[in-house]
Scaffold this motif. Sequence first.
Motif, PDB file in Angstrom:
ATOM      1  N   ARG A  16      40.348  39.312  45.389  1.00 19.18           N
ATOM      2  CA  ARG A  16      40.187  39.828  46.845  1.00 19.18           C
ATOM      3  C   ARG A  16      40.333  41.197  47.004  1.00 19.18           C
ATOM      4  O   ARG A  16      41.129  41.828  46.084  1.00 19.18           O
ATOM      5  N   PRO A  17      39.585  41.926  47.905  1.00 21.06           N
ATOM      6  CA  PRO A  17      40.088  43.450  47.843  1.00 21.06           C
ATOM      7  C   PRO A  17      41.369  43.805  48.112  1.00 21.06           C
ATOM      8  O   PRO A  17      41.854  44.983  47.551  1.00 21.06           O
ATOM      9  N   THR A  21      42.400  46.481  45.220  1.00 23.24           N
ATOM     10  CA  THR A  21      42.335  48.024  45.620  1.00 23.24           C
ATOM     11  C   THR A  21      43.551  48.532  45.069  1.00 23.24           C
ATOM     12  O   THR A  21      43.356  49.597  44.486  1.00 23.24           O
ATOM     13  N   TRP A 125      34.832  50.187  41.494  1.00 29.05           N
ATOM     14  CA  TRP A 125      34.244  49.551  42.508  1.00 29.05           C
ATOM     15  C   TRP A 125      32.847  49.205  42.378  1.00 29.05           C
ATOM     16  O   TRP A 125      32.345  48.029  42.597  1.00 29.05           O
TER      17      TRP A 125
END
Length: 133
Positions: A16-17, A21, A125
């Motif tokens: 999941r981002p 991140t 990314w």
Amino acid sequence: MERPELVAEVDRAWTRPAVLTPVFALISLVGGALPSFSLRANLLVLGVGGALAWLGLSAAVQRRPTRTRLPRAAAWWLVPLLLFAVVEGVTFLIGSRAYPTLSRLADPVLEHYLARSAAYFGWLWAFWAMVRR
């Protein structure tokens, strides 16, 4: 009367981002602190790139469906990309400074820590997006 069961597939927590991140930010901050083309920087790129390539080739990450196929005319975009790759490769191999490569032109920008870290972050990314396909 039986009803078909509707099941929504859920991504794994680590994909999941919200998780990726901060991980990508940490890797990019470390990568931005390393000098360009040093052994440590190359090992970081090879390690992270190898891990992402392995994830892309394995079934560990759920794939996202592709949208539509690109039209045949989109293949013409490969011509400038291949031309750029050939010019970069030949200039690098012969060691010429008369025709600067994009790498040399980007060096003044990438000398700064924040720009180099942002480039790492964007690379991570973009690579992750390719892994998900």
